[in-house]
Design a protein around this motif. Structure first.
Motif, PDB file in Angstrom:
ATOM      1  N   GLU A 280      -2.476  39.877 -82.667  1.00 46.99           N
ATOM      2  CA  GLU A 280      -2.195  38.503 -83.224  1.00 46.99           C
ATOM      3  C   GLU A 280      -3.388  37.864 -83.737  1.00 46.99           C
ATOM      4  OE1 GLU A 280       0.913  36.899 -83.018  1.00 46.99           O
ATOM      5  OE2 GLU A 280       1.791  38.801 -82.312  1.00 46.99           O
ATOM      6  N   PHE A 281      -4.453  38.231 -83.035  1.00 45.64           N
ATOM      7  CA  PHE A 281      -5.665  37.701 -83.835  1.00 45.64           C
ATOM      8  C   PHE A 281      -6.255  38.181 -85.102  1.00 45.64           C
ATOM      9  CE2 PHE A 281      -5.930  36.298 -79.291  1.00 45.64           C
ATOM     10  CZ  PHE A 281      -6.071  34.928 -79.659  1.00 45.64           C
TER      11      PHE A 281
ATOM     12  N   LEU B 229     -11.092  33.674 -77.297  1.00 44.65           N
ATOM     13  CA  LEU B 229     -10.902  33.909 -78.859  1.00 44.65           C
ATOM     14  C   LEU B 229     -10.217  32.473 -79.431  1.00 44.65           C
ATOM     15  CD1 LEU B 229      -9.942  37.530 -78.890  1.00 44.65           C
ATOM     16  CD2 LEU B 229     -12.237  36.581 -79.526  1.00 44.65           C
ATOM     17  N   LYS B 230      -9.390  31.980 -78.591  1.00 53.19           N
ATOM     18  CA  LYS B 230      -8.468  30.763 -79.145  1.00 53.19           C
ATOM     19  C   LYS B 230      -9.442  29.960 -79.810  1.00 53.19           C
ATOM     20  CE  LYS B 230      -4.541  31.688 -75.787  1.00 53.19           C
ATOM     21  NZ  LYS B 230      -3.919  31.162 -74.845  1.00 53.19           N
TER      22      LYS B 230
END
Length: 392
Positions: A43-44, A120-121
């Motif tokens: 997703e990243f 990471l967000k």
């Protein structure tokens, strides 16, 4: 599909059993865990590669960005076996109680991966100057086959590696190795009334044990490291089996022992010294001696105190780097040329125990630490390396 919350990620990973064990009835595949992690890191924008190490056992390498430097955040996806009768809760269901999350793997060490995702967000991953890799291995708790396979593959990796094993958020830059060995002696049985009728495997083993203890004394005089709580290499005589009746000369005797070498002690050389002693005893007692490892063993590990990664970790955590008594996958990443440390939020005292937990107070400091590591190692340009130098 939106990512689950941090707590939901913990819960989902804990619910996916992935025990690794030398006993086949306990051993399980880790494929569901690495597939779930691949989905989340995908997703990243990470490129996710699953490597099958052996049937049902997989490593995950998830990579974002490219370049000569960068950072690996590494951990293992397996857990130790568990006796549910000794837990006060379901080990495969996350429970929040007393400002802790409980469950098999929250500390050691599935929980490290959701914390990476949380870090990471808030990062500008589209601005990476150096690569970020997430490494999730199999079978660390049994054979370390995942890390061994990666080292054998020898592929280029980012320059720095942080393994999120439980260290209480204190950087660890060295640990002892571990060898588990077995000696089997075959003699000749006979009536005990006449020693000339046989060759006692048990008496030969008595001589072997004397030689091993002599070697231990020699090693402990030669090798000492005050950075460890036990500053010398240890050799423990773990179990022994032999003979079948008081009036028979013993024909079979087996010994299992472990050896924990300090950094700088080469496993091959230690085994060669043991083998030389066994050759002498076999000739003296006229017996056959077979010697070999119970598993390949884990080398000792040391990252130098002046390593840039050690200094970075000390600055970000506020703690000087320490030693650990337990073994990790660090020597295998080190062998691939990575500056390597061990640094994670759990406490080793609750690992491998019923009611394993992670203190909630460790979550935010870990997330901030991971962001700091990624910022320093991946969001800034790589420092030029002097010609001919290597980060080995």
């Amino acid at each position: 599909m939106p990512l689950p919350s941090l707590k939901q990620q913990f819960s989902q990973l804990i619910a996916l059993p992935s025990v690794s064990c030398t006993q086949p009835e306990w051993d399980q595949s880790n494929l569901p865990v690495v597939e779930q992690l691949a989905q989340w890191f995908g997703e990243f924008g990470f490129a996710c590669e699953l490597q099958e190490i052996e049937p049902g056992k997989f490593n995950l390498l998830a990579t974002l960005g490219q370049g000569p430097g960068g950072l690996i955040l590494a951990g293992h996806t397996d857990t130790v076996p568990f006796d549910s009768g000794r837990w006060s809760l379901d080990p495969l269901k996350l429970l929040e109680r007393d400002d802790r999350w409980y469950g098999l793997g929250v500390c050691d060490m599935k929980g490290f991966f959701p914390l990476i995702i949380e870090a990471l967000k808030e990062l500008p991953l589209d601005k990476l100057q150096q690569p970020l890799m997430i490494l999730a291995t199999c079978d660390e708790e049994s054979s370390m086959s995942g890390a061994r396979a990666l080292a054998k593959l020898g592929r280029p990796l980012p320059r720095k590696a942080v393994i999120g094993e439980p260290t209480g958020l204190r950087p660890v830059r060295l640990h002892k190795g571990i060898l588990m060995e077995q000696i089997n002696i075959t003699g000749q049985s006979g009536h005990s009334s006449d020693p000339s009728l046989g060759h006692s495997a048990m008496e030969a083993m008595h001589a072997v044990i004397g030689r091993l203890l002599d070697l231990r004394g020699q090693w402990q005089k030669r090798w000492q490291n005050p950075l460890f709580g036990v500053p010398v290499p240890t050799l423990n005589l773990g179990c022994i089996h032999g003979g079948d009746n008081p009036n028979r000369i013993c024909a079979q005797c087996a010994l299992e022992f472990d050896l924990r070498p300090l950094p700088g002690m080469a496993s091959d050389e230690l085994r060669a010294q043991i083998r030389a002693q066994l050759t002498d005893v076999a000739a003296e007692h006229q017996v056959q001696i077979d010697y070999g490892p119970l598993f390949p063993g884990v080398p000792a590990f040391e990252e130098l105190a002046d390593s840039p990664l050690v200094q970075l970790a000390e600055r970000l955590t506020g703690h000087s780097a320490e030693s650990a008594a337990f073994a990790t996958e660090a020597p295998y990443l080190k062998a691939l040329g990575c500056q390597t440390i061990v640094l994670g939020p759990g406490d080793i005292a609750c690992a491998h125990q019923p009611d394993e937990y992670l203190d909630l107070a460790r979550i935010e400091p870990t997330v901030q630490l991971l962001r700091g590591l990624i910022d320093e190692c991946c969001l800034r340009p790589a420092e030029p390396q002097p010609q001919g130098s290597a980060d080995a």
